[in-house]
Design a protein around this motif. Structure first.
Motif, PDB file in Angstrom:
ATOM      1  N   UNK A 109      -3.376  28.511  12.467  1.00 23.15           N
ATOM      2  CA  UNK A 109      -4.250  28.047  11.386  1.00 23.15           C
ATOM      3  C   UNK A 109      -4.776  29.295  10.688  1.00 23.15           C
ATOM      4  N   UNK A 110      -4.274  29.564   9.501  1.00 24.54           N
ATOM      5  CA  UNK A 110      -4.563  30.794   8.775  1.00 24.54           C
ATOM      6  C   UNK A 110      -5.583  30.509   7.682  1.00 24.54           C
ATOM      7  N   UNK A 111      -6.750  31.147   7.786  1.00 26.48           N
ATOM      8  CA  UNK A 111      -7.850  30.916   6.836  1.00 26.48           C
ATOM      9  C   UNK A 111      -7.917  31.976   5.744  1.00 26.48           C
ATOM     10  N   UNK A 112      -6.864  32.783   5.596  1.00 26.84           N
ATOM     11  CA  UNK A 112      -6.915  33.942   4.699  1.00 26.84           C
ATOM     12  C   UNK A 112      -7.283  33.577   3.266  1.00 26.84           C
ATOM     13  N   UNK A 113      -6.935  32.369   2.809  1.00 31.87           N
ATOM     14  CA  UNK A 113      -7.226  31.972   1.438  1.00 31.87           C
ATOM     15  C   UNK A 113      -8.550  31.215   1.301  1.00 31.87           C
ATOM     16  N   UNK A 114      -9.265  31.066   2.403  1.00 30.56           N
ATOM     17  CA  UNK A 114     -10.561  30.391   2.378  1.00 30.56           C
ATOM     18  C   UNK A 114     -11.656  31.460   2.340  1.00 30.56           C
ATOM     19  N   UNK A 115     -11.982  31.929   1.135  1.00 33.13           N
ATOM     20  CA  UNK A 115     -12.885  33.076   0.984  1.00 33.13           C
ATOM     21  C   UNK A 115     -14.029  32.808   0.006  1.00 33.13           C
ATOM     22  N   UNK A 116     -14.349  31.557  -0.235  1.00 29.74           N
ATOM     23  CA  UNK A 116     -15.466  31.249  -1.131  1.00 29.74           C
ATOM     24  C   UNK A 116     -16.791  31.666  -0.490  1.00 29.74           C
ATOM     25  N   UNK A 117     -17.716  32.156  -1.316  1.00 29.57           N
ATOM     26  CA  UNK A 117     -19.039  32.574  -0.851  1.00 29.57           C
ATOM     27  C   UNK A 117     -20.084  32.047  -1.824  1.00 29.57           C
ATOM     28  N   UNK A 118     -21.121  31.415  -1.302  1.00 26.90           N
ATOM     29  CA  UNK A 118     -22.258  30.964  -2.111  1.00 26.90           C
ATOM     30  C   UNK A 118     -23.511  31.657  -1.601  1.00 26.90           C
ATOM     31  N   UNK A 119     -24.131  32.452  -2.466  1.00 27.69           N
ATOM     32  CA  UNK A 119     -25.355  33.163  -2.098  1.00 27.69           C
ATOM     33  C   UNK A 119     -26.547  32.452  -2.729  1.00 27.69           C
ATOM     34  N   UNK A 120     -27.600  32.250  -1.955  1.00 25.03           N
ATOM     35  CA  UNK A 120     -28.835  31.631  -2.438  1.00 25.03           C
ATOM     36  C   UNK A 120     -29.958  32.649  -2.270  1.00 25.03           C
ATOM     37  N   UNK A 121     -30.149  33.528  -3.269  1.00 24.21           N
ATOM     38  CA  UNK A 121     -31.114  34.619  -3.098  1.00 24.21           C
ATOM     39  C   UNK A 121     -32.543  34.147  -2.887  1.00 24.21           C
ATOM     40  N   UNK A 122     -32.899  33.010  -3.490  1.00 18.57           N
ATOM     41  CA  UNK A 122     -34.268  32.533  -3.331  1.00 18.57           C
ATOM     42  C   UNK A 122     -34.545  32.096  -1.896  1.00 18.57           C
ATOM     43  N   UNK A 123     -33.524  31.582  -1.222  1.00 17.44           N
ATOM     44  CA  UNK A 123     -33.672  31.184   0.181  1.00 17.44           C
ATOM     45  C   UNK A 123     -33.265  32.293   1.143  1.00 17.44           C
ATOM     46  N   UNK A 124     -32.659  33.341   0.591  1.00 19.47           N
ATOM     47  CA  UNK A 124     -32.108  34.432   1.383  1.00 19.47           C
ATOM     48  C   UNK A 124     -31.117  33.919   2.418  1.00 19.47           C
ATOM     49  N   UNK A 125     -30.154  33.150   1.920  1.00 16.85           N
ATOM     50  CA  UNK A 125     -29.055  32.683   2.760  1.00 16.85           C
ATOM     51  C   UNK A 125     -27.747  32.805   1.981  1.00 16.85           C
ATOM     52  N   UNK A 126     -26.668  32.826   2.713  1.00 16.55           N
ATOM     53  CA  UNK A 126     -25.336  32.817   2.107  1.00 16.55           C
ATOM     54  C   UNK A 126     -24.409  32.020   2.998  1.00 16.55           C
ATOM     55  N   UNK A 127     -23.553  31.228   2.368  1.00 10.77           N
ATOM     56  CA  UNK A 127     -22.519  30.488   3.103  1.00 10.77           C
ATOM     57  C   UNK A 127     -21.167  31.058   2.706  1.00 10.77           C
ATOM     58  N   UNK A 128     -20.392  31.445   3.708  1.00 11.15           N
ATOM     59  CA  UNK A 128     -19.090  32.064   3.480  1.00 11.15           C
ATOM     60  C   UNK A 128     -18.027  31.332   4.288  1.00 11.15           C
ATOM     61  N   UNK A 129     -16.864  31.138   3.666  1.00 13.60           N
ATOM     62  CA  UNK A 129     -15.768  30.483   4.376  1.00 13.60           C
ATOM     63  C   UNK A 129     -15.168  31.419   5.422  1.00 13.60           C
ATOM     64  N   UNK A 130     -14.437  30.824   6.354  1.00 21.85           N
ATOM     65  CA  UNK A 130     -13.997  31.534   7.550  1.00 21.85           C
ATOM     66  C   UNK A 130     -12.946  32.598   7.349  1.00 21.85           C
ATOM     67  N   UNK A 131     -12.358  32.696   6.142  1.00 23.89           N
ATOM     68  CA  UNK A 131     -11.375  33.742   5.893  1.00 23.89           C
ATOM     69  C   UNK A 131     -11.968  34.995   5.292  1.00 23.89           C
ATOM     70  N   UNK A 132     -13.276  35.041   5.098  1.00 22.10           N
ATOM     71  CA  UNK A 132     -13.919  36.192   4.468  1.00 22.10           C
ATOM     72  C   UNK A 132     -13.952  37.396   5.394  1.00 22.10           C
ATOM     73  N   UNK A 133     -13.927  38.571   4.772  1.00 18.23           N
ATOM     74  CA  UNK A 133     -14.151  39.811   5.497  1.00 18.23           C
ATOM     75  C   UNK A 133     -15.595  40.264   5.295  1.00 18.23           C
ATOM     76  N   UNK A 134     -15.983  41.288   6.055  1.00 18.39           N
ATOM     77  CA  UNK A 134     -17.316  41.841   5.862  1.00 18.39           C
ATOM     78  C   UNK A 134     -17.485  42.357   4.445  1.00 18.39           C
TER      79      UNK A 134
END
Length: 487
Positions: A109-134
């Protein structure tokens, strides 16, 4: 030799050693038609690249690679592997040193193309998909002057790093990657998409914060963010190896005297023959100190320079490459030391103290490394990561003040046997000074078996085994630092 080279194409459990699934073509075609992404097979032109990992030691041949585009693809893949009794591996960033991202004769199961990131600066949170790098996540969060506590090499995948702990420059101030996980979405062995958090599936949320990939395919990670940068000070100073005792002890005193702002890393090795280092010191044995300031705002870099100055004035350095830089660049300054396709074999051991005998052993073994690219690293721990209760997450051995990382890094397969032997010999020596415990992101291939695995999970192993039995009783997710389902 490493487990991978000894084994050839034999899987870790010996199930299926060829790339032929034994399934009829129409069955595979129907599976492929369910995916929004691609199903890559051995006959496809991009199969070779699909099975290539960062660690060139790993040579496994999966029968199928499902290049997933979203959670529905992951669910379809998990269902297909389970229903057809195929070995199943999960690839996030593909940067794990043990190579668990591939399996012989099974489905990846290759997640390399699952790299979406949503940053919520007001809440100081971010959601990133499992194929993301640092690097992916750092770039997205630093646009807002924020950062998640991650590792120290930007090409590392967030998934494997976080699931087994996640130690980086922020570990003493903001704790581990797994400690900053707010929630996660994952597909379990029964093909269900679950959310795990402090209020949902709390047992699963506890387990994935340190328990590795044992419990499902984590498709998204939501992190708590902290103000860092955007400009920081990078301490990057090299001292002669004969100063190792003086340098390591001075850093020990420094960590004891300053707040949790700084998380130094000491490295013993040899100066690379690269143009950024003065030619006069190429090949010289060194003990280096690396650290990144963790303040935020306009004055952060200048304040960081003052805070880190004592680490640069311990003795006369071989060279001092310290500088003001951006946080994203500081996160990448070690990247060139770990090129794609290099050969890597690492182990680790916790240490309760920096005794004279341990320091002497460190210097002797560093000098004996057959590769000039190999190092022995001393991670100064404590601070915020040690204040999290041992039972709060599955990550264990938090109280150990030092982690010794043994990195065998080399470039030619003909040199593999002696480099692997050096790591194993060094690890055996370090165990003499250890009270037990290893970091499961630096696992070697866990040749020592269940004893070392139990040390890595510590007192949390039995509880992990119970959670494993609840969510993956058939041990579908076993290509990892594997916890056997209880019973």
């Amino acid at each position: 030799m490493s487990e991978t080279h000894d084994r050839g194409n034999t899987s870790e459990r010996g199930e299926r050693t060829s790339t032929d699934t034994g399934l009829p073509g129409p069955v595979l075609d129907r599976f492929a038609s369910r995916l929004r992404g691609r199903l890559i097979r051995p006959r496809d032109r991009d199969y070779a690249s699909a099975r290539a990992l960062w660690n060139g030691m790993i040579d496994r041949r999966p029968a199928l690679v499902a290049r997933c585009r979203g959670e529905d693809d992951v669910i379809a893949s998990v269902d297909f592997a389970r229903d057809n009794l195929l070995p199943l591996a999960v690839r996030g960033g593909g940067h794990g040193v043990a190579g668990h991202a591939l399996c012989d004769g099974g489905l990846v199961v290759d997640l390399a193309e699952m790299t979406d990131i949503d940053v919520h600066p007001e809440r100081r949170t971010a959601r990133a998909q499992g194929g993301c790098t640092l690097g992916d996540l750092d770039r997205a969060t630093q646009r807002h002057g924020l950062a998640a506590p991650l590792g120290v090499v930007s090409a590392t995948g967030i998934a494997g790093l976080t699931l087994s702990g996640g130690m980086g420059w922020l570990r003493r101030k903001h704790a581990l990657s797994c400690d900053n996980l707010v929630s996660a979405g994952l597909v379990t062995a029964d093909g269900k998409l679950l959310t795990a958090s402090g209020s949902e599936k709390q047992d699963l949320f506890w387990a994935i914060r340190g328990g590795g990939g044992n419990f499902g395919v984590v498709t998204s990670f939501e992190y708590r963010l902290h103000r860092v940068g955007p400009r920081v000070f990078l301490c990057h100073v090299y001292y002669p190896m004969e100063c190792a005792g003086e340098v390591l002890r001075a850093c020990e005193r420094y960590v004891a005297e300053v707040p949790d702002e700084v998380a130094p890393l000491a490295v013993l090795g040899r100066i690379p023959r690269a143009e950024e280092y003065p030619a006069a010191v190429h090949g010289e044995p060194f003990v280096a100190l690396f650290a990144v300031s963790t303040g935020a705002g306009e004055a952060a870099a200048e304040e960081g320079e003052r805070a880190l100055r004592p680490l640069r004035e311990i003795a006369e350095p071989l060279c001092d490459l310290s500088e003001v830089t951006t946080y994203t660049e500081a996160q990448k300054f070690l990247d060139d030391d770990y090129p794609d396709g290099g050969l890597y074999y690492w182990k680790s051991a916790n240490a309760p103290e920096l005794s004279d005998e341990l320091i002497e052993s460190l210097t002797e073994h560093a000098a004996a490394a057959p590769s000039p690219d190999s190092t022995i690293d001393v991670w100064y721990q404590g601070g915020a990561m040690a204040r999290v209760a041992e039972e709060s997450t599955a990550f264990a051995n938090r109280g150990a003040p030092y982690l010794v990382g043994i990195e065998g890094n080399w470039g030619h397969p003909a040199d593999s046997e002696r480099n692997v032997a050096w790591v194993r010999d060094t690890f055996a020596a370090m165990r003499h000074f250890s009270a037990g415990g290893v970091y499961l992101n630096f696992p070697g291939f866990l040749e020592e078996g269940e004893q070392l695995l139990r040390e890595g999970y510590g007192s949390n192993y039995e509880r992990l085994s119970e959670v494993k039995a609840k969510y993956d009783p058939g041990n579908l997710f076993r290509f990892n630092a594997n916890v056997a389902p209880k019973g």
